[in-house]
Scaffold this motif. Sequence first.
Motif, short mmCIF file in Angstrom:
data_model
loop_
_atom_site.label_atom_id
_atom_site.label_comp_id
_atom_site.label_asym_id
_atom_site.label_seq_id
_atom_site.Cartn_x
_atom_site.Cartn_y
_atom_site.Cartn_z
N LYS A 1 0.81 -1.22 0.00
CA LYS A 1 0.00 0.00 0.00
C LYS A 1 0.84 1.27 0.00
CE LYS A 1 -3.55 0.59 2.74
NZ LYS A 1 -4.77 0.92 2.01
N SER B 1 -8.08 -1.08 3.57
CA SER B 1 -8.64 -0.99 2.23
C SER B 1 -7.57 -1.33 1.18
CB SER B 1 -9.19 0.42 1.99
OG SER B 1 -8.21 1.39 2.26
N ASN C 1 -6.04 -0.51 -1.52
CA ASN C 1 -5.64 0.54 -2.45
C ASN C 1 -4.30 1.10 -2.00
OD1 ASN C 1 -7.75 1.63 -0.29
ND2 ASN C 1 -6.21 3.22 -0.61
N SER D 1 -10.60 4.34 -2.02
CA SER D 1 -10.85 2.96 -1.61
C SER D 1 -11.58 2.21 -2.72
CB SER D 1 -11.70 2.94 -0.34
OG SER D 1 -11.00 3.52 0.73
N HIS E 1 -6.68 11.98 1.96
CA HIS E 1 -6.92 10.55 2.04
C HIS E 1 -8.07 10.30 1.08
CE1 HIS E 1 -5.92 7.31 5.11
NE2 HIS E 1 -6.66 6.68 4.22
MG MG Z 1 -7.95 3.04 3.55
#
Ligand code: MG
Length: 330
Positions: free
Chosen positions: A55, A142, A144, A150, A234
Amino acid sequence: MTRLLQAGGPGEPAIAEAAALLAAGGLVAFPTETVYGLGADGLNPEAVARIYAAKGRPATNPVILHVADVAQAQALVTHWPAEAQRLAERFWPGPLTLVLPAADTVPAIVRAGGPSVALRCPAHPVALALIRAVGRPLAAPSANRSQHLSPTCAAHVASSLGEAVDLILDAGPTSSGLESTILDLSVPGVRPRILRPGPIPPAELEALLGPVDLWRGAVAPGAIQAAPGMAERHYAPRAQLRLVAPGTGIRSLGGRTAYVALGALPPLPAGILGVLLPLDPEQVGIRLYALLHELDEAGFERVFMEQPPDTEAWLAVRDRLGRASAKETA
Ligand code: MG
Ligand code: AMP
């Protein structure tokens, strides 16, 4: 190409194969009712380290452990308060994450070195079958790249993580669309605190627990404090996202531009794509990430979106929009 297998529930060869990969320290993306998770054996620090690497996630941001039932959750904490029991009975399986004092068995990397662990029991037959087949809690943030949108379907996972994931279990689009509500119960004697608003609204928690606090950063997008996992930017698309008051006149600034309206589409200048979403927080929650993914795929450079009403029902959507539209810092 990343391997992708259709999955529906317990007893399938796809679940057995995914469980074997996880037991051997691999990474498997799987569906939950909120978003797709990037799963690893939550008690294996090397496997969890692979999640962080895949990630590009900062080591200061802890991951949630996914369990199949209350008994599995209880084994991961030093104290299971009465509030946790009541909440689990009412909302599990479901989109509620509980932060509790961690037992020594929870690896430090899962907790980002802190004293607490975040636990959730997901309401998805594939997620539950997988946790049961492995027989251990699954760490699953998540699926991603850090800070990006996400994933609400398997294709989003493949395009964000590519070869970094060993297998993707595909069960179609998720049903809820936004990440779980996170509630901190880790400090005895301190009022429960929402760290991240989500599909379960504060009023439903308060009906069961009495007053709960809201972490300030979660309610004031744009003026967000730095705290683990609560980074200002985010959930962000590639396109530049700007929130506007409904009915604001916009003009084209060149490049492909979209305008996302809530409830009614105003007249728009030529060359701007109008997208209409219903004035319904649950429906917008389900659609939001998929829409932003689609606009990114189609090469839109600017997205104007109408700011939803400042009411509790829109808290989770407003939180995600605030972060997705925050300016890039680093
Ligand atoms: Mg996340
Ligand atoms: P995601 O990466 O989308 O799954 O998000 C996981 C969220 O859970 C992040 O915002 C984390 O900061 C939060 N989280 C996980 N563990 C803890 C913990 N022990 N205390 C507080 N927040 C946590």
